[in-house]
Design a protein around this motif. Structure first.
Motif, PDB file in Angstrom:
ATOM      1  N   GLU A  11      -3.878  14.831  -4.436  1.00 13.75           N
ATOM      2  CA  GLU A  11      -2.731  15.443  -4.582  1.00 13.75           C
ATOM      3  C   GLU A  11      -1.595  15.593  -3.698  1.00 13.75           C
ATOM      4  OE1 GLU A  11      -4.476  18.974  -7.910  1.00 13.75           O
ATOM      5  OE2 GLU A  11      -4.394  19.488  -5.526  1.00 13.75           O
ATOM      6  N   LEU A  64      -6.559   8.933  -2.878  1.00 14.52           N
ATOM      7  CA  LEU A  64      -6.498   9.448  -3.998  1.00 14.52           C
ATOM      8  C   LEU A  64      -6.362  10.856  -3.676  1.00 14.52           C
ATOM      9  CD1 LEU A  64      -8.915   7.614  -6.125  1.00 14.52           C
ATOM     10  CD2 LEU A  64      -6.431   8.020  -7.048  1.00 14.52           C
ATOM     11  N   TRP A  71      -4.104   2.753  -5.938  1.00 14.37           N
ATOM     12  CA  TRP A  71      -3.416   4.331  -5.754  1.00 14.37           C
ATOM     13  C   TRP A  71      -2.922   4.721  -4.458  1.00 14.37           C
ATOM     14  CZ3 TRP A  71      -3.598   5.155 -10.590  1.00 14.37           C
ATOM     15  CH2 TRP A  71      -4.715   4.678 -11.438  1.00 14.37           C
ATOM     16  N   ASP A 125      -8.424  13.895  -6.273  1.00  9.88           N
ATOM     17  CA  ASP A 125      -7.357  15.060  -5.882  1.00  9.88           C
ATOM     18  C   ASP A 125      -7.623  15.408  -4.380  1.00  9.88           C
ATOM     19  OD1 ASP A 125      -6.410  15.152  -8.554  1.00  9.88           O
ATOM     20  OD2 ASP A 125      -7.712  16.924  -8.950  1.00  9.88           O
ATOM     21  N   GLU A 134       3.800   7.066   1.431  1.00 12.88           N
ATOM     22  CA  GLU A 134       2.440   6.709   1.267  1.00 12.88           C
ATOM     23  C   GLU A 134       1.806   5.410   2.038  1.00 12.88           C
ATOM     24  OE1 GLU A 134       1.488   7.946  -3.188  1.00 12.88           O
ATOM     25  OE2 GLU A 134       2.538   6.164  -3.010  1.00 12.88           O
ATOM     26  N   GLY A 138       2.202   6.434  -6.092  1.00 10.67           N
ATOM     27  CA  GLY A 138       2.871   7.700  -6.519  1.00 10.67           C
ATOM     28  C   GLY A 138       1.981   8.752  -7.299  1.00 10.67           C
ATOM     29  N   ASP A 139       2.764   9.390  -8.248  1.00  9.04           N
ATOM     30  CA  ASP A 139       2.309  10.431  -9.066  1.00  9.04           C
ATOM     31  C   ASP A 139       1.674   9.784 -10.237  1.00  9.04           C
ATOM     32  OD1 ASP A 139       1.537  12.889 -10.054  1.00  9.04           O
ATOM     33  OD2 ASP A 139       3.581  13.403 -10.945  1.00  9.04           O
ATOM     34  N   ALA A 174      -2.624   8.719 -11.584  1.00 10.52           N
ATOM     35  CA  ALA A 174      -4.090   8.673 -11.201  1.00 10.52           C
ATOM     36  C   ALA A 174      -5.099   8.358 -12.226  1.00 10.52           C
ATOM     37  CB  ALA A 174      -4.547  10.271 -10.870  1.00 10.52           C
ATOM     38  N   SER A 213       2.244   3.738 -12.633  1.00  9.85           N
ATOM     39  CA  SER A 213       2.794   4.360 -11.600  1.00  9.85           C
ATOM     40  C   SER A 213       4.472   4.557 -11.911  1.00  9.85           C
ATOM     41  CB  SER A 213       2.887   3.401 -10.355  1.00  9.85           C
ATOM     42  OG  SER A 213       4.020   3.930  -9.273  1.00  9.85           O
ATOM     43  N   HIS A 234      -1.340  13.286  -1.384  1.00  7.18           N
ATOM     44  CA  HIS A 234      -0.765  11.839  -1.263  1.00  7.18           C
ATOM     45  C   HIS A 234       0.303  11.355  -2.451  1.00  7.18           C
ATOM     46  CE1 HIS A 234      -0.948   7.755   0.689  1.00  7.18           C
ATOM     47  NE2 HIS A 234      -0.925   7.373  -0.366  1.00  7.18           N
ATOM     48  N   ARG A 235      -0.056  11.870  -3.507  1.00  5.63           N
ATOM     49  CA  ARG A 235       0.785  11.446  -4.905  1.00  5.63           C
ATOM     50  C   ARG A 235       2.193  12.109  -4.641  1.00  5.63           C
ATOM     51  NH1 ARG A 235      -4.393  11.816  -7.610  1.00  5.63           N
ATOM     52  NH2 ARG A 235      -4.079  14.071  -8.017  1.00  5.63           N
TER      53      ARG A 235
END
Length: 293
Positions: free
Chosen positions: A263, A261, A12, A228, A273, A16-17, A19, A27, A265-266
C-alpha cells in the motif's frame, strides 16, 4: 564498490495504484512514461503485466512499446502472468487467450521471461497432466524466443521452492524453470540456505528481491501480506544479503528482479517508486558484497 548486477523493475514496482487479482490490474501511469522512468533511474530491465499489455495493444500498439523499450536502453523484459495452463474446459479457454496474448507480447517486446504459476489456493491437481502441459508450454515459449519461469508460491500446489524445483526438474524441459522470489522463500517457512539443497541451479531462471516483517502471518492472511505489506529490500527483517549470496553460489548472475507490492509503495509517484526501489536494491547488493568477502 558494490558489484550491482543488472536489475529489472517488475511490473508492480512501477505500476502505481494497481495490484494483482483486482478487477482492473491496469496501471494509472502512462506506459511510455513508465519505460522512460525505469530506464532513466538506472534499471536494466522492465516487467509488464497482461492487463497493461492488452491496453497497450489497443492504444499505441506493442511494436511502439517495443521500440521505446529498445531505444531507452532496457535490455531485459519479462511479461506476466499465466495461470490455469494445465486445465480444461472454460478455464483452459480463458487461459489460452491470455497465453496467446502473452506470447504475442513476448515476441514483440523481446521478452526473455514469461511468468506462470501453479494452482492457486489448492493442491488438488493431477501432476502428471500438469507436467505434460508444462513441457508443451515451455516448447511454445521457445518458438517466440522466451522462457517459462514458474513461481512456487506458498498458496499454490507448489508451496515451496523445493517442490517447484523438483517439478521442473522432473519435466526436464530446458526452456521451463523456476523464478525464486525471496518472499516465497521466507513465507514458506524456509531460509535462503535451504535453497542450496532444495534448488536445482540448472532450472534457476529468475530471482526477485523484496523484504517484509516477521513473524509471518497465518496462511489465511498470506495473500494480503504479499500484496499490501512488502518492504523495500533492506527495510524488513529478512537477510536479503545472504539470499543474494546464496543465489550467487547457485550460479545465478541476473538480471535480478525487484518486486515491490505494498500500500505504501502504490501511493508513491512514478519517480519515487522506481528510484526508491533501485536505491534499496543497490544497498543490499553492497551489503552482500561486504558479507561475501
Amino acid at each position: 564498490m558494490s558489484s550491482t548486477p543488472p536489475l529489472l523493475a517488475s511490473c508492480w514496482t512501477h505500476a502505481g495504484d494497481a495490484a494483482p487479482q483486482t478487477e482492473d490490474e491496469r496501471s494509472p501511469f502512462d506506459i511510455l512514461e513508465r519505460v522512460r522512468a525505469v530506464a532513466e533511474s538506472g534499471w536494466s530491465g522492465i516487467g509488464l503485466v497482461h492487463a497493461d499489455l492488452i491496453e497497450t495493444r489497443r492504444t499505441i500498439g506493442l511494436q511502439r512499446l517495443g521500440s521505446e523499450i529498445r531505444s531507452s536502453g532496457l535490455e531485459f523484459v519479462e511479461v506476466e502472468f499465466l495461470g490455469d495452463w494445465w486445465t480444461s474446459g472454460k478455464e483452459r479457454e480463458a487461459s489460452d487467450r491470455v497465453r496467446r496474448e502473452l506470447f504475442e507480447a513476448a515476441e514483440a517486446l523481446g521478452a526473455q521471461t514469461i511468468k506462470v504459476a501453479g494452482k492457486m489456493f489448492s493442491r488438488d491437481v493431477d501432476l502428471s497432466v500438469m507436467a505434460t502441459e508444462f513441457d508443451l508450454l515451455a516448447d511454445e515459449a521457445r518458438e517466440v524466443g522466451s522462457r517459462i519461469a514458474m513461481e512456487a508460491l506458498p498458496f499454490t500446489n507448489f508451496s515451496t521452492i523445493g517442490e517447484g524445483s523438483r517439478f521442473v526438474t522432473d519435466v526436464g524441459n530446458s526452456n521451463g524453470g523456476i523464478i525464486v522470489d525471496i518472499w516465497h522463500v521466507y513465507r514458506a517457512g524456509n531460509t535462503p540456505d535451504d535453497l542450496l539443497t532444495d534448488m536445482n541451479p540448472d532450472y534457476l531462471f529468475a530471482v526477485e528481491l523484496n523484504d517484509a516483517l516477521e513473524p509471518s502471518p497465518p496462511y489465511e492472511q498470506l495473500w494480503d501480506d504479499t500484496v499490501d505489506q512488502r518492504r523495500l529490500p533492506g527495510e524488513g527483517d529478512w537477510d536479503v544479503p545472504r539470499f543474494i549470496n546464496v543465489m550467487r553460489e547457485l550460479g545465478f548472475s541476473g538480471p535480478w528482479g525487484v518486486e515491490i507490492l505494498s500500500e505504501e509503495h502504490r501511493a508513491k509517484s512514478l519517480q519515487d517508486e522506481v528510484t526508491s526501489a533501485i536505491r534499496a536494491a543497490q544497498s543490499v547488493f553492497a551489503a552482500a558484497d561486504r558479507d561475501g568477502v
